[in-house]
Design a protein around this motif. Structure first.
Motif, PDB file in Angstrom:
ATOM      1  N   UNK A   1      13.906  26.616  35.051  1.00 48.00           N
ATOM      2  CA  UNK A   1      14.771  27.756  34.810  1.00 48.00           C
ATOM      3  C   UNK A   1      15.494  26.984  33.530  1.00 48.00           C
ATOM      4  N   UNK A   2      15.791  25.754  33.612  1.00 48.04           N
ATOM      5  CA  UNK A   2      16.492  25.076  32.351  1.00 48.04           C
ATOM      6  C   UNK A   2      15.799  25.196  31.102  1.00 48.04           C
ATOM      7  N   UNK A   3      14.534  25.158  31.093  1.00 46.60           N
ATOM      8  CA  UNK A   3      13.820  24.971  29.785  1.00 46.60           C
ATOM      9  C   UNK A   3      13.635  26.446  29.404  1.00 46.60           C
ATOM     10  N   UNK A   4      13.761  27.532  30.308  1.00 49.05           N
ATOM     11  CA  UNK A   4      13.641  28.787  29.955  1.00 49.05           C
ATOM     12  C   UNK A   4      14.896  29.527  29.579  1.00 49.05           C
ATOM     13  N   UNK A   5      15.643  29.202  30.422  1.00 46.93           N
ATOM     14  CA  UNK A   5      17.000  29.912  29.949  1.00 46.93           C
ATOM     15  C   UNK A   5      18.066  28.876  30.141  1.00 46.93           C
TER      16      UNK A   5
ATOM     17  N   UNK B   1      18.896  20.267  23.587  1.00 48.08           N
ATOM     18  CA  UNK B   1      18.063  19.211  24.518  1.00 48.08           C
ATOM     19  C   UNK B   1      16.897  19.761  25.004  1.00 48.08           C
ATOM     20  N   UNK B   2      16.523  21.045  25.080  1.00 51.00           N
ATOM     21  CA  UNK B   2      15.492  21.430  25.599  1.00 51.00           C
ATOM     22  C   UNK B   2      14.381  22.165  24.653  1.00 51.00           C
ATOM     23  N   UNK B   3      14.982  22.035  23.376  1.00 56.14           N
ATOM     24  CA  UNK B   3      14.015  22.132  22.251  1.00 56.14           C
ATOM     25  C   UNK B   3      14.070  23.166  21.180  1.00 56.14           C
TER      26      UNK B   3
ATOM     27  N   UNK C   1      11.006  16.456  31.610  1.00 52.25           N
ATOM     28  CA  UNK C   1      10.223  17.710  32.298  1.00 52.25           C
ATOM     29  C   UNK C   1       9.000  17.244  33.239  1.00 52.25           C
ATOM     30  N   UNK C   2       8.392  16.200  32.709  1.00 53.75           N
ATOM     31  CA  UNK C   2       7.142  15.730  33.796  1.00 53.75           C
ATOM     32  C   UNK C   2       7.519  15.080  34.893  1.00 53.75           C
ATOM     33  N   UNK C   3       8.708  14.361  35.019  1.00 54.84           N
ATOM     34  CA  UNK C   3       9.018  13.439  36.123  1.00 54.84           C
ATOM     35  C   UNK C   3      10.052  14.183  37.132  1.00 54.84           C
ATOM     36  N   UNK C   4      10.918  15.106  36.649  1.00 52.03           N
ATOM     37  CA  UNK C   4      12.024  15.560  37.721  1.00 52.03           C
ATOM     38  C   UNK C   4      11.769  16.863  38.401  1.00 52.03           C
ATOM     39  N   UNK C   5      12.543  17.281  39.258  1.00 54.32           N
ATOM     40  CA  UNK C   5      12.450  18.371  39.880  1.00 54.32           C
ATOM     41  C   UNK C   5      13.838  19.321  39.472  1.00 54.32           C
ATOM     42  N   UNK C   6      15.064  18.811  39.555  1.00 50.82           N
ATOM     43  CA  UNK C   6      16.163  19.503  38.876  1.00 50.82           C
ATOM     44  C   UNK C   6      16.798  18.522  37.803  1.00 50.82           C
TER      45      UNK C   6
ATOM     46  N   UNK D   1      25.605  22.386  33.434  1.00 53.72           N
ATOM     47  CA  UNK D   1      24.867  23.048  34.128  1.00 53.72           C
ATOM     48  C   UNK D   1      23.746  22.264  34.961  1.00 53.72           C
ATOM     49  N   UNK D   2      23.636  22.916  35.913  1.00 52.54           N
ATOM     50  CA  UNK D   2      22.322  22.192  36.686  1.00 52.54           C
ATOM     51  C   UNK D   2      21.381  23.215  37.128  1.00 52.54           C
ATOM     52  N   UNK D   3      20.061  22.981  36.831  1.00 48.72           N
ATOM     53  CA  UNK D   3      19.156  24.003  37.182  1.00 48.72           C
ATOM     54  C   UNK D   3      17.970  23.206  37.395  1.00 48.72           C
TER      55      UNK D   3
END
Length: 348
Positions: free
Chosen positions: A212-216, A225-227, A190-195, A206-208
Motif C-alpha cells: 500500500x505504501x509503495x503504491x499510494x 522515500x518510495x521512489x 521492501x524486500x525484508x519487511x511487512x509493514x 503514516x504506517x501501511x
C-alpha cells in the motif's frame, strides 16, 4: 511478541514522537538521514531515555515515565545492531560472539556468518563487512526477544547482503517473525519487511503495508522515500484537470478531489511523437517537449535529466532493454508523456 511504543523525546532541532505497535512481523521505519530513526531504536533498547511515554515488549513494561519504570538495557533482552557495530576492541571475533552464547555454540555462528578463519582477529583487523557480520552473529547468538537493525547492510557487497538477509529473516522467524528495521534504502525495506512506518522530522506520518505504501503514499515525504522523483505544485481547474505550475502544463489524471502536489516516478514517463495528439485533447494535456541536458547510465538503463517548459529539473528513466533507449540524445528534442493513471496527487 508484541512491541508497543508511544514515546516523546526533545532533540536539538525537533521533537521525536514515535507511536506504533508491531506483533509477529518484520516492521520498518523508513526515513531520511537525521529524521529520528536511530534515536527511536536507542530509546527502545534502553540506551536513551525518552522524556515521556511507554514501551512494552510482550507482557513486560520496559519504560513507563508515569510509573517510574526504566528497565536497564542489559535486562531488556533486545538485540540491537548498531551502525558502528560496537564490538569490544580488546576481544577477538570468537570472544565477541561468545558474549552472546555458550562457548560450545560459538563455532556454529562463526560458520553461519562466514567468519571461518577470522576467529582470532581483533576488530581493528577486520574489514567493515567482517565487523558487521561479527556484530550480527553476537546479537543473534544471545537469543533476544526482539531484534533491531540500524542500516544493517550498508557495509556489505551484494553477494553477502543476499546471504545475510536470508539469515536475518530466518532469525526473525525463530522469534515469531518479530524484527524492527530502520533504513533509508527503499529496496532493502521492501524486500525484508511487512509493514512500514514513514518518519519525517521526528514524526511518524503514516504506517501501511509495504504494498500500500509503495503504491499510494499519502505525503510528499513518503512519496520521495518510495521512489517518486518529479514533483510540482498544482492548481485545480476542474475534476481530474490541473495546472502543474512547476512543469508549465495542464495535466489530466484519475483524481477528482482537491490536491496541492502532483508527482510522477521517473520510470513512468512514456516517449511520444511530437505530432501525436489524443484526439480529445487528453493526451496533449499530459505531454511536454523537452531537450535532455544529461544522460547517465547505470546497470538498469538510462537516466535522463531535463527541464520542464517552466524550468523545473526533472528525471526520466528508461530500462536497458527498452526500444526507446536509442532514441534519446543530449540536446535533441523529445516529447514525453505522463500517463494519467500514473500521476499521484497529494495534499500538501
Amino acid at each position: 511478541m508484541k512491541l508497543y511504543v508511544d514515546i516523546e523525546k526533545q532533540l536539538d532541532d525537533f521533537k521525536l514522537m514515535a507511536r506504533f505497535e508491531t506483533d509477529g512481523e518484520v516492521f520498518a521505519i523508513l526515513g531520511a538521514s537525521g529524521c529520528g530513526k536511530t534515536m527511536t531504536l536507542r530509546c527502545i533498547a534502553g540506551i536513551e531515555r525518552p522524556d515521556r511515554g511507554v514501551i512494552k515488549l510482550g507482557d513486560r513494561v520496559l519504560f513507563d515515565s508515569d510509573a517510574g519504570i526504566d528497565v536497564p538495557a542489559r535486562k531488556r533482552r533486545i538485540g540491537y545492531l548498531f551502525q558502528d557495530y560496537a564490538l569490544f576492541p580488546h576481544m577477538t571475533v570468537l570472544e565477541n560472539i561468545a558474549c552472546g552464547c555458550p562457548w560450545e555454540d560459538v563455532t556454529k555462528y562463526v560458520e553461519k556468518f562466514y567468519l571461518t578463519g577470522k576467529e582470532a582477529l581483533y576488530p581493528h583487523q577486520l574489514s567493515g563487512g567482517e565487523k558487521q557480520r561479527t556484530a550480527i552473529a553476537r546479537m543473534l547468538a544471545a537469543s533476544p526477544d526482539l531484534i533491531m537493525f540500524d542500516e544493517p547492510f550498508s557495509a556489505l557487497d551484494s553477494h553477502l547482503k543476499s546471504n545475510l538477509e536470508g539469515e536475518i529473516l530466518a532469525a526473525s522467524d525463530a522469534l515469531g517473525g518479530q524484527a524492527l528495521f530502520v533504513s533509508h534504502d527503499r529496496d532493502e525495506v521492501y524486500r525484508l519487511t511487512d509493514r512500514i512506518a514513514v518518519m519525517d522530522k521526528g514524526y511518524i506520518t503514516e504506517i501501511k503495508s509495504k504494498g500500500e505504501l509503495f503504491t499510494c503514499p499519502s505525503s510528499m515525504a513518503a512519496a520521495m522515500l518510495v521512489g517518486y522523483e518529479n514533483f510540482t505544485a498544482v492548481e485545480k481547474l476542474a475534476d481530474g484537470l490541473f495546472y502543474a505550475e512547476d512543469w508549465g502544463m495542464r495535466i489530466r489524471c484519475d483524481f477528482e478531489g482537491n490536491a496541492a502536489i502532483a508527482c510522477l516516478r521517473a520510470e513512468d514517463f512514456k516517449l511520444a511523437d511530437a505530432e501525436r495528439d489524443g484526439g480529445d485533447g487528453s493526451l496533449e494535456e499530459n505531454m511536454m517537449i523537452v531537450r535532455p541536458e544529461r544522460i547517465l547510465e547505470d546497470t538498469k538503463g538510462k537516466i535522463i535529466r531535463f527541464r520542464s517548459p517552466a524550468g523545473c529539473a526533472m528525471t526520466l528513466r528508461i530500462g536497458r532493454e527498452s526500444r526507446d533507449s536509442g532514441r534519446i540524445k543530449e540536446g535533441e528534442q523529445i516529447t514525453v508523456r505522463m500517463p494519467r493513471n500514473r500521476i499521484l496527487m497529494l495534499e500538501r
